[in-house]
Write a protein that holds these residues in place. Structure first.
Motif, PDB file in Angstrom:
ATOM      1  N   GLY A  65       0.362   7.284   3.564  1.00 43.53           N
ATOM      2  CA  GLY A  65       0.688   5.871   4.130  1.00 43.53           C
ATOM      3  C   GLY A  65       2.130   5.427   4.567  1.00 43.53           C
ATOM      4  O   GLY A  65       2.953   4.824   4.873  1.00 43.53           O
ATOM      5  N   THR A  69      -0.983   8.396   8.021  1.00 36.36           N
ATOM      6  CA  THR A  69      -2.004   7.306   7.822  1.00 36.36           C
ATOM      7  C   THR A  69      -3.350   7.735   7.170  1.00 36.36           C
ATOM      8  O   THR A  69      -4.059   6.972   6.933  1.00 36.36           O
ATOM      9  N   LYS A 101      -5.032   9.440   3.617  1.00 36.80           N
ATOM     10  CA  LYS A 101      -5.014   9.098   2.148  1.00 36.80           C
ATOM     11  C   LYS A 101      -4.692  10.387   1.430  1.00 36.80           C
ATOM     12  O   LYS A 101      -4.751  10.491   0.262  1.00 36.80           O
TER      13      LYS A 101
END
Length: 153
Positions: A110, A83, A85
């Motif tokens: 993601g 979750t 970056k």
């Protein structure tokens, strides 16, 4: 008909009725097919699955987690949800953090990734180490599942 003949006849009839009732009675050996696997001709045994690590929070700039593989649970599935970056690099080793590498993969920002052992692993302690290329802040989840066979994962 005398009493002894009548008694023997009634006794035999009672025995036949009792055997019929017992053989028709349901047993408690009901196996739910969703939690069973077939092993060998006509044998059904419960699936042996162990959720060794369940949704462990991945955070910080580095993450390590150990898990133990007991006898009969040598098949391994590792799932990582990223979750953050940053791209996560996942490495699983045997015995120590610098031990024999058993699995390695990357998870894009993601995304989620599931990887399976290609053969049964050795019993004992194993380590999952997760990092990023530049030591960036990570977030996500890790799960490790163990089973008797690959099909049970």
């Amino acid at each position: 008909m005398n009493k002894s003949t009548l008694f023997v006849g009634l006794s035999a009839l009672s025995l036949v009725a009792a055997v019929t009732v017992v053989s028709a009675a349901p047993t408690n050996n009901v196996v739910d097919s969703s939690t069973a696997s077939t092993q060998g001709e006509g044998m059904i045994t419960p699936m042996a699955v162990d959720n060794e690590v369940v949704n462990s929070q991945i955070s910080g700039s580095g993450y390590t987690k150990n898990f133990n593989i007991p006898a009969n649970y040598e098949w391994v599935k590792v799932w990582v949800q990223n979750t953050s970056k940053e791209t996560l690099t996942v490495r699983v080793t045997q015995s120590t953090l610098s031990g024999t590498q058993k699995m390695s993969f990357s998870v894009a920002p993601g995304a989620s990734w599931t990887d399976y052992g290609t053969k049964p692993w050795a019993t004992g302690t194993h380590w999952v180490s997760i990092s990023t290329k530049n030591g960036g802040n990570m977030s996500g989840l890790l799960s490790v599942k163990l089973a008797n066979t690959k099909e049970e994962l």
